[in-house]
Write an enzyme that holds these catalytic residues in place. Structure first.
Site, short mmCIF file in Angstrom:
data_model
loop_
_atom_site.label_atom_id
_atom_site.label_comp_id
_atom_site.label_asym_id
_atom_site.label_seq_id
_atom_site.Cartn_x
_atom_site.Cartn_y
_atom_site.Cartn_z
N LYS A 221 0.82 -1.21 0.00
CA LYS A 221 0.00 0.00 0.00
C LYS A 221 0.86 1.26 0.00
CE LYS A 221 -4.40 -1.74 1.66
NZ LYS A 221 -5.43 -1.74 2.72
N ARG A 255 -3.50 -10.24 4.85
CA ARG A 255 -4.05 -10.20 3.48
C ARG A 255 -2.98 -9.62 2.57
NH1 ARG A 255 -6.74 -6.62 0.05
NH2 ARG A 255 -8.35 -7.57 -1.27
#
Length: 274
Positions: A221, A255
Site C-alpha cells: 500500500k 491479506r
C-alpha cells in the site's frame, strides 16, 4: 479463536495468510495483470502451494478515486472466476471482497465461504441480514464514505478510539442478527492519512479488547511506498517489515499479494514465541 468455513474450523490462534486475487482492470498493484483464466488459475495455484489458507477475490477496485462499477458488471467479472476456481480447486476457501449483498449471496451460493466487506454493511443495507441468512464468516472493515470519497474523510477526534467505537456498534448490530463469525479489519489506507496509518499500526494491539480475529491488509500500500519514495512494485520488503509488526501486535490474518514472504514472516514471528 476459530471461524467456520463450510464446516471446517479454521484455527486463527496461529496466524493465517489470505492471498489477494484482483480481477479488476484498475487495482493499484495488480489490476489487469491476469489476461485469461489460465493465468488466474496459475496464480491461485502458486498462492495455495505457498501456504495461503484463503484466497480473497475482488472485482470492484476500492483504491482511492477508483471508478464506480455497476453490480451487474461486478457479478459478470467475479462469478465465472469463482466457478472456475472451485472447479479446479474443490477444497479452496474463497473469500469474496464485496460490499454488495447480492454479489455476496450469489458467490456464496456458488461455493465461496466468506465475505470481506470494506464497508461493514454501511454501503448496502441488506448486507448484514444477507450474511446472517447465509451463516458465513464476515470480515468487516473500517472505512468512511466510499472509495471515491474516503480520502476527504480523515478527520477524527481520536483515531483509535473512534475506530474501536465503530467496530463495537457494527459488531453489536451484527450479533443481534445472529452473525457469529466476525473478523475485524482496521482498514489501512481507507479514510486515513499516511500518518494515521502508522498511528493505527503502532496501536494495533488495542484492538485485542474487541476479542475478534484481526486482519491486517497492508500489502504494497501507499503507506509503504510513499514513505520510502518508491512504488507499489518496490514495496515488498516494506510490506514484510510492517506485516511483522502487525503479527507482533496481534494480527490473525495477513491479506497479501505475496504469500511466500508473508508465510516467512509468520514462521519467524512464531519462533519468537516458543
Amino acid at each position: 479463536m476459530t471461524i467456520n468455513c463450510k464446516g471446517k474450523l479454521i484455527d486463527l490462534s496461529s496466524p493465517k495468510v489470505m492471498g489477494i486475487l484482483n480481477v479488476t482492470p484498475d487495482s493499484f498493484y495488480d489490476g489487469g495483470v491476469y489476461k485469461n483464466d489460465s493465468e488466474i488459475l496459475n496464480q491461485v495455484e502458486n498462492m495455495l502451494n505457498e501456504g495461503a489458507t484463503f484466497i480473497d477475490v475482488g472485482a470492484y477496485s476500492s483504491r482511492p478515486n477508483a471508478n464506480h462499477v455497476s453490480e451487474d458488471e461486478e457479478l459478470k467479472r467475479i462469478l465465472p472466476i469463482v466457478n472456475s476456481l472451485l472447479k479446479s480447486f474443490p477444497d479452496i476457501l474463497l473469500s469474496i471482497d464485496t460490499f454488495r449483498s447480492e454479489v455476496a449471496k450469489q458467490c456464496i451460493e456458488a461455493g465461496a465461504c466468506m465475505i470481506n466487506d470494506i464497508s461493514a454493511g454501511k454501503l448496502d443495507n441488506n448486507m448484514l441480514q444477507t450474511i446472517a441468512n447465509l451463516q458465513v464468516p464476515y470480515i468487516m472493515m473500517h472505512m468512511r464514505g466510499t472509495p471515491q470519497t474516503m480520502q476527504k474523510q480523515t478527520s477524527y477526534d481520536n483515531l483509535v478510539k473512534d475506530i474501536l467505537f465503530y467496530f463495537s456498534e457494527r459488531i453489536a448490530t451484527a450479533k443481534t442478527l445472529g452473525i457469529i463469525d466476525i473478523v475485524i479489519d482496521p482498514g489501512f489506507g481507507f479514510a486515513k492519512t499516511l500518518e494515521q496509518n502508522y498511528e493505527l499500526l503502532n496501536k494495533l494491539e488495542l484492538f485485542k479488547m474487541i476479542e475478534k480475529p484481526l486482519l491486517a491488509g497492508i500489502s504494497r500500500k501507499s503507506m509503504i511506498y510513499k514513505k520510502l519514495g518508491t512504488s507499489a512494485n518496490e514495496a515488498l520488503n516494506g510490506t514484510s517489515v510492517l506485516n511483522t509488526v502487525a503479527l507482533q501486535k496481534g494480527a490473525s490474518i495477513l491479506r497479501v499479494h505475496d504469500v511466500n514472504e508473508a508465510m516467512e514472516c509468520i514462521k519467524l514471528v512464531e519462533s519468537l514465541n516458543v
